[in-house]
Write a protein that holds these residues in place. Structure first.
Motif, short mmCIF file in Angstrom:
data_model
loop_
_atom_site.label_atom_id
_atom_site.label_comp_id
_atom_site.label_asym_id
_atom_site.label_seq_id
_atom_site.Cartn_x
_atom_site.Cartn_y
_atom_site.Cartn_z
N ARG A 32 -0.09 -8.84 8.32
CA ARG A 32 -1.03 -10.19 8.46
C ARG A 32 -2.31 -9.61 9.06
O ARG A 32 -3.55 -9.96 8.87
N TYR A 33 -2.01 -8.85 10.46
CA TYR A 33 -3.07 -8.46 11.29
C TYR A 33 -4.18 -7.57 10.54
O TYR A 33 -5.33 -7.76 10.59
N LEU A 34 -3.54 -6.62 9.88
CA LEU A 34 -4.50 -5.67 8.93
C LEU A 34 -5.05 -6.16 7.93
O LEU A 34 -6.28 -5.83 7.54
N HIS A 35 -4.66 -7.24 7.21
CA HIS A 35 -5.08 -7.93 5.97
C HIS A 35 -6.69 -8.78 6.87
O HIS A 35 -7.41 -8.61 6.13
N PHE A 36 -6.80 -9.19 8.04
CA PHE A 36 -7.86 -9.58 8.39
C PHE A 36 -8.67 -8.57 9.06
O PHE A 36 -9.99 -8.79 8.83
N ILE A 37 -8.13 -7.53 9.59
CA ILE A 37 -8.98 -6.43 10.14
C ILE A 37 -9.78 -5.90 8.91
O ILE A 37 -11.14 -5.61 8.84
N VAL A 38 -9.08 -5.47 7.77
CA VAL A 38 -9.85 -4.70 6.78
C VAL A 38 -10.54 -5.57 5.77
O VAL A 38 -11.91 -5.31 5.57
N ALA A 39 -10.25 -6.96 5.84
CA ALA A 39 -11.26 -8.09 5.48
C ALA A 39 -12.57 -8.03 5.98
O ALA A 39 -13.67 -8.30 5.82
#
Length: 334
Positions: A165-172
Motif C-alpha cells: 500500500r505504501y509503495l503503491h502511493f510512492i510509485v504513483a
C-alpha cells in the motif's frame, strides 16, 4: 454526502501530494546523478507551492474521515501518538528544506543534493506514518497490543498490506511528479529545452506507471481473501469500479508512451479518482464485520455544509488566482 466530499477532497489532496513528493524524488535523483540543472531548477521553484497546497488540501479529507470513521482513526492515532504528533514537526522541516533548496539553488550548489534529499526523505517518512495510521485503523483486532506498549509508538508493521500500500502511493507520486513536470513544460512555449523537459517528465511518468500497475496487483493480492474477492467478481459494483480504474490506468500508460501530455493528464486524473473510490471501498470491506457508515445516525445541519461549500469554492478560486499571479510575475520562471 460526507462520503462524497471525503473522496472529492482526498483526490484534490492526492494530486498535489503526488506532484510534490514525486517532483522532490525526481530532483533528488537528478542531483545524485549529476544531471544538468534544468529539471531540478524548475522543480525547486514549484516545491513551496505544491507543499502549501498539499498541506491545506489535506485538512478537509482528514476531517471528513474523522466524521465517518472517528472511532477508528482516533484509536489508531492514539496507539501511534508519538509518531503521529511528530508528523507536524516533520512537515515543518520538509517545508524549510524545500524553501532553502529553492531560494539558495544558485548560491549553494554544493548543498543542493542535501536539502532536496532531506525534503524527499522527510516526505517519504510522513507518507509512511500516514500509511501506518490508515491501515492500523482498519484492524481493530490488533489494538489490544496497546496493553503491551502504552508509549504511543505502535506501528502496523505486521500488516501484509502495509508495504504494498505504501509503495503503491510512492510509485504513483513519481508518476504524477513526472507528468506534472511535463505539463508545466508543455504550458510554457518559450521554455529553454522545452521538448527535452517534456520528454524527461513523460519518461518518468511512463516507467513509474508500469511499476505502479505491478505494485497495484501486489497490493491487491495482499488484501484479505474476502476483501480481494469483492473486487474480482464477488461484489458487482466493487468489481466494475476496479476494472474501470484499471482501464483508465492502461489508457494513461498508452498516452505516456506516445508522449501525449494533456490526454495523459486527463486519464491520470480519472485514474486517481477511481483509485480513491476503490480505496474507500477497501476500507468499507475491511470494517464491514464491525461497522458501516450507514450505521451512523444523521442529524441534518445544512448551514455548516453551505458555509463549507462557499469556502471551498472561494478557496479553490483564490488558489487558482494566486498561481495565475505567480506565473504572470515571472517568479516561477526565475
Amino acid at each position: 454526502m460526507a462520503l462524497f466530499f471525503l473522496v472529492l477532497t482526498f483526490v484534490l489532496h492526492l494530486l498535489f501530494m503526488n506532484a510534490m513528493l514525486g517532483s522532490a524524488i525526481m530532483a533528488f535523483i537528478c542531483e545524485l546523478r549529476g544531471k544538468k540543472a534544468g529539471p531540478s531548477k524548475d522543480i525547486s521553484t514549484k516545491l513551496p507551492y505544491t507543499i502549501a497546497f498539499t498541506v491545506n488540501l489535506g485538512v478537509a479529507p482528514l476531517l471528513f474521515l474523522q466524521v465517518l470513521y472517528g472511532q477508528f482513526i482516533y484509536v489508531s492515532s492514539v496507539l501511534m501518538a508519538g509518531f503521529w504528533l511528530a508528523v507536524i514537526g516533520l512537515i515543518i522541516m520538509l517545508y524549510y528544506s524545500a524553501y532553502i533548496y529553492d531560494f539558495r539553488f544558485e548560491k549553494m550548489p554544493g548543498a543542493r543534493t542535501f536539502f532536496i534529499g532531506l525534503t524527499a526523505i522527510l516526505g517519504l517518512i510522513v507518507a509512511f506514518l500516514f500509511t501506518n495510521n490508515m491501515t492500523l485503523m482498519l484492524r481493530p483486532e490488533t489494538w489490544q497490543e496497546y496493553f503491551g506498549n502504552r508509549s504511543g509508538t505502535l506501528l502496523n508493521l505486521n500488516d501484509p498490506t502495509l508495504w504494498p500500500r505504501y509503495l503503491h502511493f510512492i510509485v504513483a507520486s513519481i508518476a504524477v511528479g513526472g507528468l506534472f513536470q511535463a505539463v508545466l513544460a508543455k504550458m510554457r512555449k518559450t521554455l529553454p529545452d522545452r521538448q527535452y523537459k517534456i520528454d524527461h517528465g513523460m519518461r518518468w511518468f511512463t516507467i513509474a506507471t508500469v511499476v505502479q500497475i505491478l505494485v497495484g496487483f501486489w497490493f491487491l493480492i495482499s488484501l484479505p481473501r474476502e476483501v480481494m474477492l469483492s473486487f474480482m467478481g464477488g461484489d458487482a459494483p466493487n468489481t466494475v469500479i476496479f476494472i474501470l480504474g484499471l482501464a483508465v490506468a492502461a489508457v494513461s500508460l498508452i498516452f505516456g508512451i506516445t508522449r501525449r501530455v494533456l490526454p495523459a493528464t486527463a486519464a491520470t486524473i480519472a485514474t486517481v479518482l477511481f483509485m480513491a473510490i476503490v480505496r474507500d471501498l477497501v476500507r468499507t470491506e475491511f470494517l464491514k464485520p464491525v461497522f458501516h457508515p450507514s450505521d451512523l445516525k444523521v442529524a441534518a445541519q445544512y448551514s455548516p455544509m453551505i458555509v463549507f461549500l462557499i469556502v471551498l469554492v472561494l478557496g479553490l478560486g483564490i488558489m487558482a488566482y494566486m498561481l495565475h499571479l505567480a506565473a504572470d510575475s515571472g517568479k516561477e520562471a526565475k
